[in-house]
Scaffold this active site. Sequence first.
Site, short mmCIF file in Angstrom:
data_model
loop_
_atom_site.label_atom_id
_atom_site.label_comp_id
_atom_site.label_asym_id
_atom_site.label_seq_id
_atom_site.Cartn_x
_atom_site.Cartn_y
_atom_site.Cartn_z
N HIS A 33 22.75 -20.54 33.86
CA HIS A 33 23.83 -20.87 34.80
C HIS A 33 25.23 -21.39 34.32
O HIS A 33 25.95 -21.34 35.01
CB HIS A 33 22.95 -21.91 35.69
CG HIS A 33 22.36 -21.50 36.63
ND1 HIS A 33 20.85 -20.70 36.49
CD2 HIS A 33 22.04 -21.59 37.93
CE1 HIS A 33 20.46 -20.44 37.52
NE2 HIS A 33 20.92 -20.92 38.68
N LYS B 4 8.61 -24.25 39.49
CA LYS B 4 9.70 -25.33 40.14
C LYS B 4 9.12 -26.59 40.57
O LYS B 4 9.69 -27.74 40.42
CB LYS B 4 10.59 -24.45 41.08
CG LYS B 4 11.64 -25.60 41.43
CD LYS B 4 12.92 -24.74 42.35
CE LYS B 4 14.12 -25.64 42.38
NZ LYS B 4 15.07 -25.07 42.98
N GLU C 51 17.14 -34.52 38.26
CA GLU C 51 17.72 -33.84 37.25
C GLU C 51 18.29 -34.94 36.28
O GLU C 51 19.47 -34.96 35.80
CB GLU C 51 18.87 -32.99 37.68
CG GLU C 51 19.27 -32.08 36.45
CD GLU C 51 19.99 -30.65 37.03
OE1 GLU C 51 19.49 -30.28 38.12
OE2 GLU C 51 21.03 -30.71 36.45
N HIS D 156 28.11 -19.72 35.96
CA HIS D 156 29.20 -20.35 36.86
C HIS D 156 30.60 -20.12 36.15
O HIS D 156 31.39 -19.80 37.19
CB HIS D 156 29.11 -21.98 36.74
CG HIS D 156 27.86 -22.23 37.42
ND1 HIS D 156 27.11 -23.44 37.10
CD2 HIS D 156 27.10 -21.81 38.31
CE1 HIS D 156 26.06 -23.49 38.06
NE2 HIS D 156 26.08 -22.55 38.70
N ARG E 265 21.19 -40.75 59.73
CA ARG E 265 20.79 -41.38 58.31
C ARG E 265 19.57 -40.46 57.87
O ARG E 265 19.05 -41.07 57.03
CB ARG E 265 20.56 -42.98 58.30
CG ARG E 265 22.09 -43.47 58.83
CD ARG E 265 21.90 -44.97 58.19
NE ARG E 265 23.07 -45.55 58.49
CZ ARG E 265 23.34 -46.40 59.47
NH1 ARG E 265 22.43 -46.68 60.39
NH2 ARG E 265 24.42 -47.03 59.65
N ARG F 35 14.59 -31.12 34.73
CA ARG F 35 15.08 -30.40 35.75
C ARG F 35 16.45 -29.35 35.14
O ARG F 35 16.37 -28.24 35.91
CB ARG F 35 15.60 -31.03 36.97
CG ARG F 35 15.89 -30.12 38.27
CD ARG F 35 15.83 -30.83 39.47
NE ARG F 35 16.18 -29.80 40.71
CZ ARG F 35 15.92 -30.16 41.93
NH1 ARG F 35 15.31 -31.27 42.18
NH2 ARG F 35 16.48 -29.15 42.77
N LYS G 154 17.62 -29.97 46.79
CA LYS G 154 19.41 -30.05 46.34
C LYS G 154 19.85 -29.36 47.62
O LYS G 154 19.75 -28.36 48.12
CB LYS G 154 19.67 -29.33 45.36
CG LYS G 154 19.39 -29.83 44.05
CD LYS G 154 19.95 -29.10 42.67
CE LYS G 154 19.70 -29.73 41.61
NZ LYS G 154 20.00 -28.91 40.31
N HIS H 118 25.39 -14.31 42.82
CA HIS H 118 24.87 -15.56 42.01
C HIS H 118 23.55 -15.07 41.23
O HIS H 118 23.75 -15.36 39.76
CB HIS H 118 24.44 -16.61 42.87
CG HIS H 118 24.06 -17.76 42.08
ND1 HIS H 118 24.65 -18.61 41.24
CD2 HIS H 118 22.81 -18.16 42.00
CE1 HIS H 118 23.85 -19.46 40.51
NE2 HIS H 118 22.69 -19.26 41.16
N1 GLY Z 1 18.60 -24.43 41.39
C1 GLY Z 1 18.30 -25.43 40.45
C2 GLY Z 1 17.71 -26.69 41.02
O1 GLY Z 1 17.30 -26.90 41.91
O2 GLY Z 1 17.62 -27.79 40.24
#
Ligand code: GLY
Length: 370
Positions: A248, A227, A237, A252, A121, A241, A143, A266
């Site tokens: 992108h 960042k 997000e 994508h 967990r 964010r 992420k 990418h």
């Molecule tokens: N790569 C975009 C983010 O981390 O939000």
Amino acid sequence: MEQLRVELGARSYDIVIGEGLLARSGELIAPSLKRPRVAVVTDENVAALHLEALRSGLAATGIEMVSLILPSGETTKGWTEFSRTVDWLLEQKIERSDVVVAFGGGVIGDLVGFAAAVLRRGVRFVQIPTSLLAQVDSSVGGKTGINSVHGKNLIGAFHQPSLVLADVGVLGTLTPRDFLAGYGEVVKYGLLGDEGFFSWLEREGPALAGGDVAKRIEAVRRSCQMKADIVARDETEQGDRALLNLGHTFCHALEAATGYSDRLLHGEGVAIGCALAFEVSARLGLCAQEDPSRVRAHLKDMGMKTDLADIPGDLPDADALIALMGQDKKVVDGRINFIMARGIGEAFVTSDVDLDVVSSALTEGLAARG
Ligand code: GLY
């Protein structure tokens, strides 16, 4: 050595940026450990080049390391290698209070972060990113995840690392193509929020790509600072964010159209996507007509893929590309979210974009392929 902090209350952590950090990994990681043992997960390429340096850096402060070496490449980022990793960590008797180390590029960072998120967990993990893309983007912000047959990054969790060690010394072993793909994400930061940084990159980008260590540290520091600030404002997000997704939505669609193959990396798709985002912004009257040319001029100066014409092989038509954008996981209520710009360093999020304008920009770009 530079040190930044991602301010997230009890989940705050440091990003350390410098050269020779693998040799100092023991002293840097030791304060996070309850016992002198870590489990390192890496891939074949990184292991061949850098695993012994990490082992001896950890051993210098008496930290023992066990390691799992996964195959290199995007196909590793799926259930098979994920369950193998979790089972291996359990076999190694990694406990709740232990630390797992993700040592590699974006694939390893995302997969290992997700394994750490679900193991017992949730155990802590340290990111030691070895690609430029991972150092400036994927290792920071929590992420984590793997790909599904339904799309990239569709299975995952937000799980922040306890520490990020970005050793710019390891960037020296990247191929020029991989380095420049990562640089696509660096340029993105200037374009989305800092015109001064973009101007600095216009001046210093060639020296940085040529191997100037001080400039590499500065580029990674400024990217990570931006960042870190955005993630601190909007960890999951809900708003700001999404600015990090500049370029992108286009990227994508282009990655899907090229089958996620090495026709388009990418970061290359991000660079082309940023150029398209500025082109569409100018056509919508949001930014100056000169801005897209300035973006493209810098990418070309750096020898990067800039236009749809730079992607080898066939591409589908504009309507098919727009349909692929509609599959993006950032679509809300069937509306595609775009990151547009009012100028260089002034990006914003909107779903109110005339798709006819997007279509004509794509059609012209495709026509230039001859
Ligand atoms: N790569 C975009 C983010 O981390 O939000």
